[in-house]
Design a protein around this motif. Structure first.
Motif, PDB file in Angstrom:
ATOM      1  N   LYS A 182      60.217  50.841   9.610  1.00 13.53           N
ATOM      2  CA  LYS A 182      59.539  52.063  10.619  1.00 13.53           C
ATOM      3  C   LYS A 182      60.357  52.459  11.746  1.00 13.53           C
ATOM      4  O   LYS A 182      60.521  51.400  12.386  1.00 13.53           O
ATOM      5  N   TRP A 183      60.481  53.624  12.053  1.00 15.43           N
ATOM      6  CA  TRP A 183      60.853  54.122  13.604  1.00 15.43           C
ATOM      7  C   TRP A 183      59.981  53.848  14.263  1.00 15.43           C
ATOM      8  O   TRP A 183      58.642  53.908  14.284  1.00 15.43           O
ATOM      9  N   ASP A 184      60.251  53.046  15.552  1.00 10.39           N
ATOM     10  CA  ASP A 184      59.412  52.902  16.535  1.00 10.39           C
ATOM     11  C   ASP A 184      59.621  53.821  17.651  1.00 10.39           C
ATOM     12  O   ASP A 184      60.447  54.630  17.737  1.00 10.39           O
ATOM     13  N   LYS A 185      58.737  53.610  18.928  1.00 11.24           N
ATOM     14  CA  LYS A 185      58.806  54.388  20.037  1.00 11.24           C
ATOM     15  C   LYS A 185      60.135  54.660  20.495  1.00 11.24           C
ATOM     16  O   LYS A 185      60.520  55.625  21.105  1.00 11.24           O
TER      17      LYS A 185
ATOM     18  N   THR B 101      63.101  54.141  18.790  1.00 10.27           N
ATOM     19  CA  THR B 101      63.902  55.089  18.005  1.00 10.27           C
ATOM     20  C   THR B 101      63.689  56.682  18.372  1.00 10.27           C
ATOM     21  O   THR B 101      64.824  57.505  18.550  1.00 10.27           O
ATOM     22  N   TYR B 102      62.410  56.835  18.314  1.00 11.78           N
ATOM     23  CA  TYR B 102      62.077  58.358  18.741  1.00 11.78           C
ATOM     24  C   TYR B 102      62.688  58.772  20.153  1.00 11.78           C
ATOM     25  O   TYR B 102      63.102  59.825  20.220  1.00 11.78           O
TER      26      TYR B 102
ATOM     27  N   MET C 287      56.471  61.486  15.561  1.00 12.79           N
ATOM     28  CA  MET C 287      56.427  60.556  16.399  1.00 12.79           C
ATOM     29  C   MET C 287      54.602  60.354  16.459  1.00 12.79           C
ATOM     30  O   MET C 287      54.240  59.098  16.717  1.00 12.79           O
TER      31      MET C 287
ATOM     32  N   GLU D  55      52.841  58.889  13.402  1.00 11.33           N
ATOM     33  CA  GLU D  55      53.209  57.820  12.806  1.00 11.33           C
ATOM     34  C   GLU D  55      52.321  56.565  13.327  1.00 11.33           C
ATOM     35  O   GLU D  55      52.327  56.147  14.404  1.00 11.33           O
TER      36      GLU D  55
ATOM     37  N   GLN E 256      52.010  53.298  13.015  1.00  8.44           N
ATOM     38  CA  GLN E 256      52.504  52.168  13.519  1.00  8.44           C
ATOM     39  C   GLN E 256      53.376  52.436  14.679  1.00  8.44           C
ATOM     40  O   GLN E 256      53.658  50.947  15.218  1.00  8.44           O
ATOM     41  N   CYS E 257      53.202  53.420  15.146  1.00  3.87           N
ATOM     42  CA  CYS E 257      54.365  53.890  16.424  1.00  3.87           C
ATOM     43  C   CYS E 257      53.437  53.639  17.445  1.00  3.87           C
ATOM     44  O   CYS E 257      52.610  54.467  17.896  1.00  3.87           O
TER      45      CYS E 257
ATOM     46  N   LEU F  79      52.750  54.536  21.015  1.00 10.17           N
ATOM     47  CA  LEU F  79      53.360  55.474  22.000  1.00 10.17           C
ATOM     48  C   LEU F  79      53.117  55.052  23.456  1.00 10.17           C
ATOM     49  O   LEU F  79      52.217  54.321  23.751  1.00 10.17           O
TER      50      LEU F  79
ATOM     51  N   CYS G 191      58.045  57.578  26.071  1.00 10.20           N
ATOM     52  CA  CYS G 191      58.255  58.214  24.913  1.00 10.20           C
ATOM     53  C   CYS G 191      58.103  59.810  25.183  1.00 10.20           C
ATOM     54  O   CYS G 191      58.981  60.686  24.818  1.00 10.20           O
TER      55      CYS G 191
END
Length: 493
Positions: free
Chosen positions: A222-225, A227-228, A251, A254, A256-257, A259, A263
């Motif tokens: 998964k992309w996280d904060k 990545t975004y 963002m 998501e 699991q992200c 924030l 971000c």
């Protein structure tokens, strides 16, 4: 002469990124510092610590000169019969790293194991690897890495070395190490991918982003904060407002992200760069809401202040500063952000007021703070005020930085005082570290032309050699500069 100086700067300037990508690089470095345990954590709160622990850091803190060892302070502490434990030393290392005092942090880390015989964990090794790279260079860091037993080299340790390569912009080595981590089965989390993404962004290899993002998706990572934040910073110059909207919505949706405020400051940057000030302001409001629960409140408020100043919103700069003041004590970084922001808004009266508050705060004297005002005064031709500020600092036994003299030289040159400009420039060059000071070619032209006009060939020769010795110009150009003084002709073929 200008043609000659353009030539000698050509090789140096070709290595400089554009303003936007320099800003992006700086931002990505701050993000990548959070990817691994090598990150400089925010300073620990006093709650839960005893006074002895705080006192040890207070003894180390004033030693700002890298060339002065802090080991005698640590030894004296023990000789006084005081107790020091490993968590307390960890906190001190984190504090020192936060303020980029890597050599002192490395000394504490080595003292912790060599003198106190505390066993190093993998996290300790990862931190030390990072510190060695920053204080002694990547080659020494690699030697340390190779000496670590194989069974101790986990993702944390490999990730630390990977981050060292990223900091050095060593793309080939970073890619090779990334492949080794892939072969070892370490690439199960977003952290190493984020590090690689940040490197591709810093080096302008944007075509390599999509394959890496595709690999993350294929592996279910998964992309996280972070990545975004990287994507928002990267695509903000080429995306439309609608495309940025899609990234922000993805963002926020998501689950699991987790924030954080940074971000949204990344999103604010993206919107500002495409001209959507209203949406940028909306993102900053969301960021401010998250700062309230963040452990990095100070940094968050400082980001808000600099962002609002970049948008020209003085009212919000002043409002956030007022909120920031109510949240607790403000340290040097806060004053720097506020003074720099007010000067960007051309509010010299407001900046001078904040400067006076800083002087009354009894914080450690950071000459970079008066330097903001000195630089501003020199640009405006207010040399009397600039000189007065330097003298004010000297009366407190504070030594100007090399760039202080460079600002003065620039100001003197602009005000028709070439002799003073030459003397200030000499002072700055003599006190700077090699490769550290890179004055504009205009001020160098002014200084050299003044010496040529006075037929001061010996002085000019000494000046030119000092430029070469401090890696301000290349050794190869010395001959051409000296030839110009002897013949008046430029031979740059």
């Amino acid at each position: 002469m200008k043609q000659l100086l353009n030539f000698l700067y050509r090789s140096r300037s070709s290595l400089k990124p554009s303003n936007y990508y320099y800003s992006l690089s700086t931002r990505l470095q701050s993000l990548s510092s959070l990817f691994y345990s090598t990150a400089a954590a925010p300073p620990p709160t006093v709650a839960g610590k005893n006074r002895d622990d705080d006192s040890l850091y207070r003894r180390i803190s004033p030693v700002g000169d890298w060339n002065v060892s802090v080991e005698p302070i640590l030894n004296q502490w023990v000789q006084e019969g005081r107790i020091v434990n490993k968590p307390a030393l960890h906190d001190i290392i984190k504090q020192l790293r936060r303020y980029k005092r890597y050599k002192h942090a490395l000394e504490v880390s080595q003292w912790m194991s060599d003198k106190r015989l505390f066993q190093l964990t993998r996290s300790d090794m990862a931190v030390r690897l990072d510190l060695i790279s920053r204080a002694k260079g990547i080659d020494q860091a690699l030697i340390y890495f190779n000496d670590i037993p194989e069974q101790m080299k986990n993702l944390e340790v490999y990730g630390s070395l990977h981050n060292c390569y990223v900091e050095e912009n060593s793309m080939e080595k970073a890619e090779d190490l990334m492949q080794k981590m892939r072969d070892l089965g370490f690439l199960k989390y977003a952290l190493p991918y984020n590090n690689m993404l940040s490197l591709y962004c810093k080096t302008g290899n944007f075509d390599k982003l999509k394959p890496l993002l595709h690999e993350m998706n294929e592996k279910g990572i998964k992309w996280d904060k972070f990545t975004y934040s990287i994507l928002l910073s990267t695509y903000s110059t080429s995306c439309s407002t609608e495309e940025i909207d899609v990234i922000v919505q993805k963002m926020e949706s998501e689950p699991q992200c987790r924030l954080d405020w940074d971000c949204y400051t990344s999103a604010a940057d993206a919107y500002k760069n495409v001209g959507s000030v209203e949406k940028a302001s909306m993102m900053l409001k969301k960021a401010e809401g998250l700062i309230q629960t963040s452990k990095r409140k100070s940094l968050g408020y400082e980001f808000l202040i600099t962002h609002y100043s970049a948008m020209g919103n003085k009212a919000e700069v002043l409002r956030v500063w007022e909120v920031y003041q109510k949240k607790g004590k403000i340290y040097n970084t806060g004053y720097k952000s506020m003074i720099m922001s007010l000067l960007k808004l051309d509010d010299i009266i407001g900046a001078e007021k904040i400067f006076e508050e800083w002087e009354d705060s009894q914080l450690s004297y950071d000459f970079r703070i008066p330097n903001f005002l000195i630089s501003y005064y020199c640009k405006k031709g207010l040399m009397g005020k600039a000189e007065a500020l330097v003298e004010r600092a000297k009366q407190r036994d504070k030594k100007p930085l090399p760039y202080t003299w460079y600002y003065l030289a620039t100001g003197y040159s602009g005000c028709g005082q070439p002799q003073k400009a030459v003397e200030a420039m000499k002072r700055g060059i003599s006190e700077c570290r090699p490769g550290w000071l890179l004055p504009s070619k205009d001020i160098l032209v002014a200084c050299l032309e003044y010496m040529k006009g006075n037929n001061d060939f010996e002085e000019a020769k000494e000046f030119i050699r000092s430029l070469v010795a401090k890696d301000i110009v290349s050794a190869g150009i010395e001959k051409e500069l000296l030839n110009y003084f002897e013949t008046g002709k430029e031979d740059i073929s």
